[in-house]
Every structure is written in C-alpha cells, then in structure tokens.
Write a protein that holds these residues in place. Structure first.
Motif, PDB file in Angstrom:
ATOM      1  N   MET A 152       0.851  -1.195   0.000  1.00  0.00           N
ATOM      2  CA  MET A 152       0.000   0.000   0.000  1.00  0.00           C
ATOM      3  C   MET A 152       0.882   1.239   0.000  1.00  0.00           C
ATOM      4  N   SER A 153       0.509   2.239  -0.809  1.00  0.00           N
ATOM      5  CA  SER A 153       1.262   3.490  -0.895  1.00  0.00           C
ATOM      6  C   SER A 153       0.288   4.648  -0.751  1.00  0.00           C
ATOM      7  N   THR A 154       0.812   5.861  -0.813  1.00  0.00           N
ATOM      8  CA  THR A 154      -0.027   7.044  -0.685  1.00  0.00           C
ATOM      9  C   THR A 154       0.156   7.951  -1.888  1.00  0.00           C
ATOM     10  N   ILE A 155      -0.914   8.613  -2.287  1.00  0.00           N
ATOM     11  CA  ILE A 155      -0.844   9.638  -3.333  1.00  0.00           C
ATOM     12  C   ILE A 155      -1.569  10.876  -2.816  1.00  0.00           C
ATOM     13  N   THR A 156      -1.224  12.002  -3.417  1.00  0.00           N
ATOM     14  CA  THR A 156      -1.783  13.285  -2.989  1.00  0.00           C
ATOM     15  C   THR A 156      -2.545  13.908  -4.149  1.00  0.00           C
ATOM     16  N   SER A 157      -3.746  14.367  -3.871  1.00  0.00           N
ATOM     17  CA  SER A 157      -4.562  14.989  -4.900  1.00  0.00           C
ATOM     18  C   SER A 157      -4.056  16.402  -5.176  1.00  0.00           C
ATOM     19  N   SER A 158      -4.565  17.007  -6.228  1.00  0.00           N
ATOM     20  CA  SER A 158      -4.178  18.382  -6.570  1.00  0.00           C
ATOM     21  C   SER A 158      -4.613  19.368  -5.502  1.00  0.00           C
ATOM     22  N   ALA A 159      -5.598  18.952  -4.679  1.00  0.00           N
ATOM     23  CA  ALA A 159      -6.056  19.821  -3.592  1.00  0.00           C
ATOM     24  C   ALA A 159      -5.313  19.548  -2.285  1.00  0.00           C
ATOM     25  N   GLY A 160      -4.353  18.613  -2.334  1.00  0.00           N
ATOM     26  CA  GLY A 160      -3.564  18.327  -1.138  1.00  0.00           C
ATOM     27  C   GLY A 160      -4.100  17.201  -0.283  1.00  0.00           C
ATOM     28  N   LYS A 161      -5.136  16.512  -0.714  1.00  0.00           N
ATOM     29  CA  LYS A 161      -5.688  15.404   0.058  1.00  0.00           C
ATOM     30  C   LYS A 161      -4.817  14.168  -0.121  1.00  0.00           C
ATOM     31  N   VAL A 162      -4.439  13.540   0.995  1.00  0.00           N
ATOM     32  CA  VAL A 162      -3.588  12.355   0.978  1.00  0.00           C
ATOM     33  C   VAL A 162      -4.471  11.119   1.123  1.00  0.00           C
ATOM     34  N   GLU A 163      -4.231  10.146   0.256  1.00  0.00           N
ATOM     35  CA  GLU A 163      -5.048   8.933   0.262  1.00  0.00           C
ATOM     36  C   GLU A 163      -4.146   7.708   0.190  1.00  0.00           C
ATOM     37  N   SER A 164      -4.401   6.725   1.069  1.00  0.00           N
ATOM     38  CA  SER A 164      -3.692   5.446   0.999  1.00  0.00           C
ATOM     39  C   SER A 164      -4.351   4.595  -0.074  1.00  0.00           C
TER      40      SER A 164
ATOM     41  N   LEU B 135      -7.773   3.084 -21.982  1.00  0.00           N
ATOM     42  CA  LEU B 135      -8.669   3.882 -21.164  1.00  0.00           C
ATOM     43  C   LEU B 135      -7.945   4.290 -19.889  1.00  0.00           C
ATOM     44  N   PHE B 136      -8.130   5.558 -19.520  1.00  0.00           N
ATOM     45  CA  PHE B 136      -7.673   6.012 -18.198  1.00  0.00           C
ATOM     46  C   PHE B 136      -8.728   6.957 -17.647  1.00  0.00           C
ATOM     47  N   VAL B 137      -9.169   6.679 -16.413  1.00  0.00           N
ATOM     48  CA  VAL B 137     -10.113   7.550 -15.719  1.00  0.00           C
ATOM     49  C   VAL B 137      -9.671   7.654 -14.268  1.00  0.00           C
ATOM     50  N   ALA B 138     -10.048   8.766 -13.635  1.00  0.00           N
ATOM     51  CA  ALA B 138      -9.688   8.955 -12.226  1.00  0.00           C
ATOM     52  C   ALA B 138     -10.680   9.917 -11.589  1.00  0.00           C
ATOM     53  N   GLN B 139     -10.762   9.827 -10.274  1.00  0.00           N
ATOM     54  CA  GLN B 139     -11.576  10.782  -9.551  1.00  0.00           C
ATOM     55  C   GLN B 139     -10.953  12.175  -9.669  1.00  0.00           C
ATOM     56  N   PRO B 140     -11.767  13.213  -9.619  1.00  0.00           N
ATOM     57  CA  PRO B 140     -11.230  14.575  -9.745  1.00  0.00           C
ATOM     58  C   PRO B 140     -10.129  14.844  -8.714  1.00  0.00           C
ATOM     59  N   GLY B 141      -9.043  15.402  -9.219  1.00  0.00           N
ATOM     60  CA  GLY B 141      -7.935  15.747  -8.340  1.00  0.00           C
ATOM     61  C   GLY B 141      -6.885  14.670  -8.220  1.00  0.00           C
ATOM     62  N   PHE B 142      -7.226  13.439  -8.564  1.00  0.00           N
ATOM     63  CA  PHE B 142      -6.269  12.336  -8.425  1.00  0.00           C
ATOM     64  C   PHE B 142      -5.763  11.842  -9.774  1.00  0.00           C
ATOM     65  N   SER B 143      -6.003  12.608 -10.822  1.00  0.00           N
ATOM     66  CA  SER B 143      -5.612  12.166 -12.155  1.00  0.00           C
ATOM     67  C   SER B 143      -4.094  12.036 -12.278  1.00  0.00           C
ATOM     68  N   ILE B 144      -3.355  13.036 -11.850  1.00  0.00           N
ATOM     69  CA  ILE B 144      -1.896  13.019 -12.008  1.00  0.00           C
ATOM     70  C   ILE B 144      -1.274  11.931 -11.128  1.00  0.00           C
ATOM     71  N   GLY B 145      -1.623  11.955  -9.850  1.00  0.00           N
ATOM     72  CA  GLY B 145      -1.049  10.963  -8.939  1.00  0.00           C
ATOM     73  C   GLY B 145      -1.466   9.552  -9.297  1.00  0.00           C
ATOM     74  N   GLY B 146      -2.718   9.380  -9.699  1.00  0.00           N
ATOM     75  CA  GLY B 146      -3.190   8.049 -10.065  1.00  0.00           C
ATOM     76  C   GLY B 146      -2.506   7.527 -11.308  1.00  0.00           C
ATOM     77  N   ALA B 147      -2.330   8.379 -12.317  1.00  0.00           N
ATOM     78  CA  ALA B 147      -1.683   7.955 -13.555  1.00  0.00           C
ATOM     79  C   ALA B 147      -0.238   7.543 -13.293  1.00  0.00           C
ATOM     80  N   LYS B 148       0.482   8.314 -12.500  1.00  0.00           N
ATOM     81  CA  LYS B 148       1.884   7.977 -12.214  1.00  0.00           C
ATOM     82  C   LYS B 148       1.998   6.661 -11.463  1.00  0.00           C
ATOM     83  N   GLU B 149       1.136   6.468 -10.492  1.00  0.00           N
ATOM     84  CA  GLU B 149       1.202   5.238  -9.689  1.00  0.00           C
ATOM     85  C   GLU B 149       0.862   4.016 -10.531  1.00  0.00           C
ATOM     86  N   ILE B 150      -0.131   4.141 -11.397  1.00  0.00           N
ATOM     87  CA  ILE B 150      -0.510   3.006 -12.245  1.00  0.00           C
ATOM     88  C   ILE B 150       0.587   2.685 -13.238  1.00  0.00           C
ATOM     89  N   VAL B 151       1.138   3.683 -13.888  1.00  0.00           N
ATOM     90  CA  VAL B 151       2.185   3.453 -14.879  1.00  0.00           C
ATOM     91  C   VAL B 151       3.418   2.829 -14.231  1.00  0.00           C
TER      92      VAL B 151
END
Length: 1184
Positions: free
Chosen positions: A1-13, A107-123
């Motif tokens: 498990m890792s953490t990513i940060t949304s564009s609004a600064g929200k941290v999610e495991s 296909l790539f989709v993500a919740q708002p704000g987590f597009s950048i962090g989600g794409a990097k983690e998946i790739v």
C-alpha cells in the motif's frame, strides 16, 4: 500500500490491483467528457474482457480512485490488430516499438484531483509488473489535448507524414521505472546489504560466522563474484554468484539432458540458439511417466525420490552440503567444460523485487563463456519475481537434492523474440525442431494442410505460426477454429473466466500443436499473447483426452508443459433431459450430443498476463479415496496456483480406468465416475506412485513404501479410508451358553497364511477388474459355487454382477454374519423385501447369523475349496470355488502399523482435531479413517458420517492458506467454538445395481452413528410405485417440509444427477408437491420430476440463483403503517394483527407493490435468459 496526494492536497492510501468485473460500474461512473474525447465512447465491460491488462487504484475502503486498461494493439478503428507495428514504424518517428516491449493505453479515468497521482502510480506499477515492457503508447483519432494526468506522463510522437489521421503519444520506462544500476559489490556495502537481508541472514550468520558476508565480498575472483543494485544511489539488492558447481550431482538429481548436462559440447553452441527443442509434444495417451517437467514431479511406480531433508539454502557450488549416496543415473555423463554458473545468495528490497531480473544481463557478462545461470530454492520458499525469468528443471526419480533447481539461458534474456505466420521456407527449420518427436508426422501433416489450403479436411480453418529469435525458428504453434463452442460452454464452467457474450464465435480457437525450445519456455505466455493477436482470437482452448481413449479425430498431441500457462476448467453438472417428452423444446443437439469425454484447459488475453503463484511444497496424499481425490481436485483447480510437487500414493494408482457394466461389483457413492475422472484429468497435475505405505518417518519427513522406495513430504495427507480385509476366523466356540446364541464380540484372529487365489476382498476398480478376469477364466463357465460373505450393500451388488456374468443363482451362497444393528443396509424396508424376493426367485441360498470359522477345514492350502461357519446350531460347511468377503471394513493392517509406529494417536481410528490435524503439525488426515479427539465429546460423529467429497474439499480449504500467499492464515477458531466439531450439509449417497435388475439410489441427510434414519423422524413420507413393478420412489420430508431423504428402486436407468438436486429443496419449490400428492394428482414421482417445470431446479447454477433471491428477500422493504419495514417485521405485524382482527393484512398484496417484487421478477427472467441454451423449454418475454 502506498499514498498519493490529490491536486487539492488530500492524501489517500491506495492499493494497485488487477481490475475485477465488479469494478465496472464504478469505472463507468468515472468516465467524463475529457476521457471520451481521447478514448471515444466504449463499453467498460467489453474493454475489461478484451484488455490484456486492467489496473485499478483503490482506496482503503475499496473505492475505485483511478483505472487504466492496456492492450497489445491500438483501437481497431485505427488499424487492424495484427498490423499495427508496420503502421507505427512507417508513420511515426521514434523508438523501435515491438509487440514484446509495447502496450497501448485504451482507457484512463480517475476521480477529480487524483488524475496526475493516479496515472503515475498506475504506470509505475505496470512497468514493474511487466518485465519486458519498455513503452506505453496512446493512439487517438482526436487532435484534442490530453487531460492533465496523461499530459504529465505521455509525450507526443512526431508523425513522418502530414496525412496521418491520428495523434500518438508515448510513455517510456526510463521516465518512471528505470532499470536498476548494477555494479560490483564493495566491502563498504556490507551494512547496507545486511539491512536488506534483515532476519533472513540469521541462519547464515550462525552457520558461517558474523563476517561471512564481508569475506564473500573480499574474495571475489574470476570464479566468484558479488554485485549490488542501486536505485538513486542507495543499495537495494545483492547477489553472489560462483562458477564452481557440482555438475555430476546436478545431472544425477535432475533431468538436464535437454540442456546438454550444463556442459559445453561444441564452440558453435555458444554463438547461436540451440537447435534441438525440448519434446513438449507427446502421445495423448498420458501416463505417469509422460507428464511434463513443469506439470509434475515425475515420481513413477515404486521408485521414488530419496532426498536429504533441509530447509536451509543449499549451495550447489559446495558439494559437501548435499551428501551424495546415489548411483549415477545417466547412461553417459556429458563431457566438456562447465557451461553454467550458480547464484549462491540473492536478496532485494521488496519495493524493487519486480525488477530483480535487471541483475541477469550483468551476471552473464561476468561469465561470457557460460550460457546458463542456475539457482536452487528451498521447496517451502514462497515464489519470488526473479524466478519468472527461469525455467524449473524436473528432478529425477532418484533425486536426493532437497531443493528445486531453476535455470536461465542467456538467449532467454533476448527481447528480439517475435511471432509470425509460418511460410513454406520455414519447413526445414521446423523439421529440425520435430526430428526427435514421436508426433513429427502429425505436425508435418497439419503444417502442410495450412500451407496448402489453410484448413483441415473437414473444412475447419487452420492457422500456423512460428516463433523466432534473431532469424532462427525456435517454436511452432498450430491452432484451428473452435467449432464446438456451444458444447464447451454448456459442459464446462468456462464462464468463470469470461463473459461469453463479449466474444464472437470466430474469436474462439483450439490449440493443436505447440513446440518450443526449452530455453525459451518462460516466454510461452508472450507467444500465446501474440498468437491470439495475430490470429484475431480472444480465447484459446486445449482438449485433453484420457489415456484409454483413442480415435483418429482426436488430437494425439499432449501439451502438458503449456498447461502451466492455461487454467483447468471445471466440468459442469448436466441436466438429464427427457428428450422425447420435450420434442422441439429440447436444447440444441450441439449441447445434448454425446462426445468423448475430455478435460478442458483455457486461456485468454487477460489470463495470459496473470502470473501463477508457484507452490513447490511437497504435498503427499496417501490413498485414492473420494476424500483424497476431492482434496487434490480442489488444489489443482485453483486457477492462480501452480503446484509442482503433488504426489498421490495409491495401492493401484489413480482410478481412471474405463470400466464396463460387468465390473460393477461394488456400490457407488456417485462422487467420481469414469466421466468425472476424464474431465478432471488429475493425472496431468500429480505424480502417481503405485505402492503401499510401509512406514512414516516423521523426523526426516518421508513415507516408506513396501518396495523400499521413499517419498519425501512437507505436508502429508492420510486419506486411506477403510477397506475390506482378509476375513477374521473364530478362535473358540463362540456360542454364548447363557443365551444359546452367537456372540460376535468374542476374540477372533486373522489368518497369517497368504491369501488364496480364489479369495477376493474387493475395494476398488482395480480389484474388481482382476476379479472379473479371474471369474471369466476360472469360474463362470465351470462348475462350483460362489460364497459371498458379509452384511453390506456390496454383497448384493456383487451377487447381481455375478448373475449378469451368467452365474446361476443356485451356485451362489450369501452368508450373513451376526450384526449389532438390526436395521437393513438399505434403510428402507420395501427395498430390503424386494431384494430378498429377487434372491429367492433366482434360488440364491441365504444363510443368516454365521461367523467364519475355517477355510479348507483349517488347512493352509490354495485354493479355497470349502468354508466353515459357526452358527447357533451345527457348523455350516460349504463347498466353494470362489469366496468373496465383504464382512467388515476396517483400517488396513499395513496402514495401521505405519500410523502406530509413527506414534500418531490412534484410538480405534486416527485421532484428529477439528482442522484435520493429527498430533504432528505436518500430517493431516480426513475421511472414514479418522475420529475426533475425545475432548470434543463427539464419539457418535466422525468424517464417515458425512459426504466424503465435501470433507475432502474442507480439508483443502484448511491447507490452501498455508500455501497460497493471497489467503490469510487462520488465527484459529474463536474460543467459544474451539470445542465444536464441523458439520457438513451435503447428502450421503449410496447407489448400485441390486438383484432383480434393480437400479438403486439412496440419498439421505448425514446422521450420527447409531442414530435413527431420517425416515424415523418427524415429518412426512411420500411413496409412489411398487418394488414389484420396478418404479418405487420414496421421499421423506422433514417437519419443515424440506426433502431429507430420497430412495429409488427402478428397473430403468435412474437420472441420478437430477435426483440429487431434490435434496434439501422445500416442497413449495417442488411445485407444491405436498398438496398435489395429497390431492391424488401425483401418481408417479419419476414422471413428476421429468416434467418441464422442474428442469430449472437441476441446473448447476440454480444454487446461485437461490442465493440471489435470498439476498433480495433479506434486503426487501415493504410499505407499512409506520413506514418501510423488512419482511420479518411485516410477518410479525401480521401475526399480531391476526390475534386482534379477523381480517389480517395480505403480505402477498403488500409485497407485489414493493421494489423487491420487481427485482425478484427481473432475477428470475435474467436467470432463464442467461441460461437459455440449457433451459430452452421455458418461455420468456418476447418469445411468444
């Protein structure tokens, strides 16, 4: 498990995992106009079904945060999937994109704000998971810019020509997951390396001293090297290699013939790939000795592996660590200098373990004159990613090596492997591949058919492909279109792995031939992936027929090695249709037609990219009982696991012979028929040792066999069950003088004389086959009588088989010993009476209350010519030409001696706890052999009270968490349940052919020993027909109107699989059976249960439908006076209203107005629609 940060600064495991079908709805909700602008409009379910790799980023609450789907080709709107490489190369400048190093983002989709962090983690995760992957491409026919998350990781590719009508982007590995930097280890790396090893280093420190690692680094020379890998300047991994190997020991213990004994044979070998492939194709008549090295450890006959036990790492560069005490098993050991080096120590941080293969090119550079890298791994070591680049080597039968051996060839690291359509110029290279194979003529014929006509003689399309490296052909694959798609879907649970409706008929293919050079075996999954793409297929099947089957139209090519990259598909229970009554409403002949039975293996684009977890633990099962076979079935049909060391020890091997009606001397439990054995093909996954257990060495963990062989184990499973033994003889006059009756509990003794040739105790199919042959040769056509001794149902099935063989009833004596339980073995007085009448009609002589006293008047002669019995009166002496004993089933004498000598607790039966453990944590047992420990105060219950197949499946569920890393090991039962024994729900089943030509079936609820049968309990009985007319049917319903027992006695064949489905069904589900029966509307239950309405109940997915209905009803909300209430609350309200009012509220009226009613109606229609190919007799909306 890792953490990513949304564009609004929200941290999610977050957790990155493979996408499941249940994620589709959430993914669909994440699709926004920006995603549609890039990827177009698409069906998520269809995309998930066809994608090679689908990855989901989920939160700790399992909510989908981001998702990406990847395929091995761009969207079909842009280019044909088989031609994208040429298009990309000719239209776009840049890297050399190949099918091996490229995937396409679909296909790539993500919740708002987590597009950048989600794409990097998946790739990053995808590059880690797919070792060969270098580029991820994105091709879109739209010119719009990408969304923010994709713009950060993808860079545009410049088109060569202006007329290109699409935009192309690429994401490179080095930008997100660069290769690890490998260098020579230095002494100053010691502390970093020790930190990586952590507690794993403790055993080595204790055995070699605290500074052994420093010394290992310091003494590097031309034969010994140590290297570390770095990530951003930090040491994250270590490896130590040596060029010193005991090749003599390795060749003695492992089958290295395909790898030239790891020695150099000629100089040319070092410059080009080996020409000779491993013979993966064999005769389809698979025997124990013919299984592939990848599928099973070849333990054959009574000669087995005798290994030294050792869980520590074995250093194969130091031969003294493995004591060699065996003879050289090779005819001639290869000469020449060594052509291999070995990995002595290896470790890497968990975060970087998916990049372990980065070490290998560096290691081969250290030994430029050697082609093989080998590594030995303890059998209980969990699978780790480095081994994905290695090939497991099959141990020899006489191996003493305590670990698994893996090897990697330097050519196996090449990324220039490609697959293409076969052409005529490939014939010489293919002939060199097949020259050592027994099936080379068949391969050549099919290849010629492809090259000449592209189809086989019956008109089915053929396709042939070759795999090549640096221009050299190293493999051949031939497939054909699958024409029996409907039959496969109806008879096998292939829909467990696919959505059938998303695959076109022409996308199904059948694998016919597969040849591959052994050093490239780990690339087989890539070759499969390419074949599917180039052939425009999405599914690939392989049909494996049993050893005893032979037909010119059946594939005679055993592809057992490639089965490791396919999944076994479970057979489905089939409805027995009354075809004449159904007429035009019967299912298609493509479904109901009789075909030769076969086992099915399957793969598709998605499964190919899912690596299996390799389990090398040695699991040894003793006894081919129903319990043991059910245990093995549960393990081998775990699609994500690959068991390399499953062994079955059985007196007569695996019971998969084809039997005929004249060999049915024994009753059946209907657990495993000949058809079941053929469709499971357990032989493909297990080693079968034919022999008897002599002793158990708990200290060294091996089982000794009667023929002086040994089988080593990590987990031992004892499922020997109970067997008929040589009959015991009375030692004294056992007439009780006080009662003038027999006392069967007086001391008796077993004869120590060898078993006479005409005395039979039948316990399995092999015994029945031998008895049948002897009877035909020595009894049936001659004179003399047969004596059948015992009280069990097998006595009667044996008598019926004797009469079917042509033996007159006058020549048969049935002798019943006295018994404690006065009840009949048939549990039904009518059946018992009918059988006795049939015996009297055939003039079979029956003798009651007789105990065996002498054979041949006490003289140890062979054969048996007379038998004497003690009775209430004078001694009964019978002349006999054959004696068949079914007197009592007990624990086999040799099994008891082995168990007792091993100090396993034995108290009449082998004592176990509620999790099948004996007093040895490595030894498990289940089935009639066992009894529960006295601390449970449950002597009346044991595994023999339950369905043996269900017990075996329960045993597998206990052992699987010990092997499967995806399952959590149980912490133990709750304190308030630790003294409760498990109870099972499936019925006890008994069936067979009885005298009078009757077919008999008895299905009953499990009951404790000595407990009254279900028919004696509260409830009601329903009986139709008569035994005299051969249509007797007896149902017993519990006090809750649920079917508890079924007894059938019929002159006609019984639809057993249908009748078994009636067990535990409520009478309302059986079309209001009780009211119809009492109104006189049901005259024949056989006819009643052949009617159209009940066929849906026999469907194998009806239980799933029942569960769905139950969930709907549990969650249903009804409109009440005080708002929405549950059905339980509404029922209570009705009860209260009935006490106060003469007009209670109608629950039915309220329910029909609720949403649950609509959901229930939809569920029924969906069930009929989804299974319409089986349930064609039901009308559906729009059909009329």
């Amino acid at each position: 498990m890792s953490t990513i940060t949304s564009s609004a600064g929200k941290v999610e495991s977050v957790t990155v995992r493979r996408t499941e079908w249940s994620d589709a709805e959430e993914i669909d909700n994440l699709i926004r106009p920006a995603a549609v602008a890039v990827f177009g409009r698409l069906s998520v379910i269809h995309l998930l079904e066809k994608a090679n790799l689908a990855v989901t980023l989920s939160t700790s609450k399992n909510e989908v945060l981001a998702h990406a789907s990847f395929s091995d080709h761009p969207t079909e709107e842009l280019v044909d999937q088989a031609c994208w490489e040429n298009l990309l190369q000719s239209h776009i400048n840049g890297e050399k994109f190949t099918p091996m190093n490229t995937l396409f983002l679909r296909l790539f989709v993500a919740q708002p704000g987590f597009s950048i962090g989600g794409a990097k983690e998946i790739v990053r995760t995808v590059f880690n998971a797919v070792v060969e992957l270098e580029h991820i491409c994105l091709l879109t026919s739209y010119r719009d810019s990408l969304e923010a998350g994709l713009e950060k990781i993808f860079e545009p590719l410049t088109p060569v020509m202006e007329e290109v009508q699409y935009s192309a982007y690429v994401c490179h590995r080095h930008s997100h997951c660069s290769r690890l930097y490998i260098r020579k280890a230095r002494v100053e790396d010691h502390d970093d390396i020790m930190h990586i090893f952590a507690e794993q280093i403790t055993p080595l420190v204790e055995s070699h001293g605290p500074y052994f690692l420093s010394e290992l680094i310091e003494v590097q020379d031309e034969e010994n090297h140590a290297a570390v890998c770095e990530s951003e300047g930090a040491v994250v991994g270590f490896v130590s290699v040596s060029g010193q190997l005991d090749l003599k020991l390795l060749n003695q213990c492992f089958d290295l013939g395909a790898f030239e004994g790891l020695r150099k044979t000629n100089s040319a070998h070092q410059q080009e790939p080996p020409e000779e492939p491993q013979p993966l194709e064999e005769d389809n008549h698979v025997t124990d000795a013919q299984e592939s090295s990848e599928t099973k450890e070849p333990v054959e006959g009574e000669v087995t592996a005798e290994e030294e036990r050792g869980d520590e790492h074995t250093d194969i560069s130091q031969p003294e660590y493995v004591e060699s005490s065996i003879k050289d098993t090779m005819d001639s050991e290869p000469d020449g200098p060594p052509n291999a080096f070995c990995i002595q120590l290896f470790t890497v941080e968990k975060k970087f373990e998916m990049r372990s293969a980065d070490f290998l090119p560096y290691l081969f550079k250290l030994f430029p004159d050697r082609d093989f890298c080998v590594i030995s791994v303890p059998k209980l070591t969990p699978d780790f990613p480095l081994l994905q680049s290695f090939i497991r080597v099959a141990p020899r039968d006489t191996s003493i090596f305590p670990q698994e051996l893996y090897l990697c060839h330097r050519w196996g690291l090449l990324r220039t492997l490609e697959v293409r359509v076969a052409v005529s110029s490939d014939i010489p290279a293919i002939q060199s591949l097949t020259e050592s194979l027994s099936q080379r003529e068949s391969v050549s014929e099919d290849l010629d058919l492809f090259l000449q006509a592209r189809k086989d003689p019956d008109g089915t399309a053929l396709q042939a492909f070759v795999a090549q490296v640096e221009g050299r052909v190293i493999g051949l694959i031939i497939i054909r279109d699958e024409e029996d798609v409907e039959f496969i879907r109806a008879n096998f649970d292939v829909e467990r792995f696919m959505y059938f409706s998303h695959h076109q008929r022409e996308e199904h293919g059948r694998l016919c031939h597969f040849l591959l050079n052994p050093v490239f075996q780990h690339h087989a999954k890539y070759i499969f992936k390419e074949v599917l793409r180039l052939a425009h297929k999405s599914c690939l099947y392989y049909l494996l027929h049993p050893p005893h089957y032979s037909h010119k139209n059946v594939s005679c090519h055993s592809l057992t090695t490639v089965l490791n990259f396919m999944v076994p598909v479970s057979p489905r229970r089939q409805i027995i249709y009354p075809l004449e009554e159904l007429g035009i409403n019967a299912p298609s002949q493509q479904i109901t037609q009789e075909q030769a039975h076969f086992a099915l293996y399957y793969t598709n684009r998605k499964l190919i990219m899912e690596p299996k977890v390799t389990i090398n633990a040695r699991i040894v099962v003793v006894g081919a009982s129903d319990t043991g076979l059910a245990f093995l079935e549960a393990l081998t049909f775990s699609p994500h696991l690959r068991f390399n060391n499953l062994t079955l020890i059985s007196t007569h091997g695996l019971p998969d012979r084809c039997s005929d009606d004249n060999m049915r001397f024994l009753a059946t439990s209907h657990c495993y028929s000949d058809q079941d054995q053929a469709q499971l093909s357990l032989r493909s996954w297990i080693s079968v040792v034919t022999g008897k257990m002599k002793a158990i060495d708990r200290e060294h963990k091996h089982v000794e066999l009667m023929a002086n062989g040994k089988v080593n184990y990590d987990y031992l499973i004892l499922c020997t069950g109970l067997q008929y033994q040589m009959p015991s003889l009375t030692s004294i006059d056992i007439i009780d003088q006080t009662t003038s009756s027999l006392n069967p509990h007086q001391p008796r003794y077993r004869s120590t004389w060898p078993a006479p040739s005409n005395l039979f105790t039948l316990n399995d199919q092999h015994d029945c086959s031998n008895a049948h042959q002897w009877l035909m040769d020595n009894f049936v056509e001659l004179t003399g009588d047969a004596v059948v001794y015992g009280n069990t149902i097998d006595v009667y099935t044996c008598v019926e088989t004797l009469m079917r063989l042509g033996v007159s009833g006058r020549r048969i004596h049935v002798v019943h010993p006295p018994k404690d339980d006065p009840s009949s073995c048939f549990h039904d007085g009518s059946v018992d009476h009918a059988v006795k009448q049939a015996l009297e009609k055939e003039e079979v002589q029956i003798h009651h209350d007789c105990l065996l006293k002498h054979l041949n008047d006490g003289q140890p002669t062979d054969p048996v010519t007379s038998v004497s019995f003690t009775t209430d009166g004078p001694t009964l002496r019978l002349e006999c030409a054959v004696f068949l004993s079914f007197s009592c089933k007990t624990v086999d004498r040799d099994a008891f001696k082995a168990i007792n000598d091993a100090c396993l607790v034995f108290d009449g039966h082998l004592v176990v706890d509620t999790t099948f453990h004996t007093n040895d944590s490595s030894i498990y047992t289940a089935g009639p052999l066992t009894k529960y420990s006295r601390r449970y105060h449950a002597d009346q219950w044991s595994d023999s009270c339950f369905n043996s197949k269900e017990v075996g499946q329960s045993l597998a569920s206990v052992l699987l968490p010990l092997c499967d890393p995806t399952l959590e090991r149980p912490a133990g039962p709750p304190s308030d349940q630790e003294h409760l024994i498990p109870l099972y729900s499936q019925a006890k089943i008994q069936g067979g052919r009885l005298p009078g030509g009757y077919n008999y079936l008895h299905v009953a609820k499990p009951t404790s020993k000595g407990h009254e049968p279900p028919s004696a309990k509260k409830g009601r009985d329903m009986v139709t027909g008569r035994t005299e007319t051969g249509n007797y049917f007896h149902l017993h319903l519990s006090q809750h109107d649920v079917v508890e027992s079924i007894t059938c006695l019929s002159k006609n064949a019984l639809p057993v699989s249908n009748l078994l489905c009636l067990y535990r069904k409520h009478q309302l589900l059986l079309n209001h059976l009780c009211s119809r029966y009492h109104e006189g509307l049901v005259h024949d239950l056989y006819s009643y249960f052949r009617e159209n309405w009940c066929l849906a109940l026999y469907h194998d997915r009806f239980a799933d439908f029942e569960q769905e209905v139950r969930q709907i009803m549990d969650s249903a909300k009804l409109e009440g006076e005080s708002g929405l209430v549950s059905i339980q609350e509404a029922l209570q309200k009705i009860v209260d209203d009935k006490a106060e009012s003469d007009r209670p509220t109608s629950l039915s009226e309220v329910f029909q107005k609720s949403e649950a009613y609509s959901a229930l109606r939809k569920s029924v229609l969906d069930y009929l629609k989804y299974n319409r190919y089986h349930l064609t007799m039901y009308a559906r909306p729009g059909l009329l």
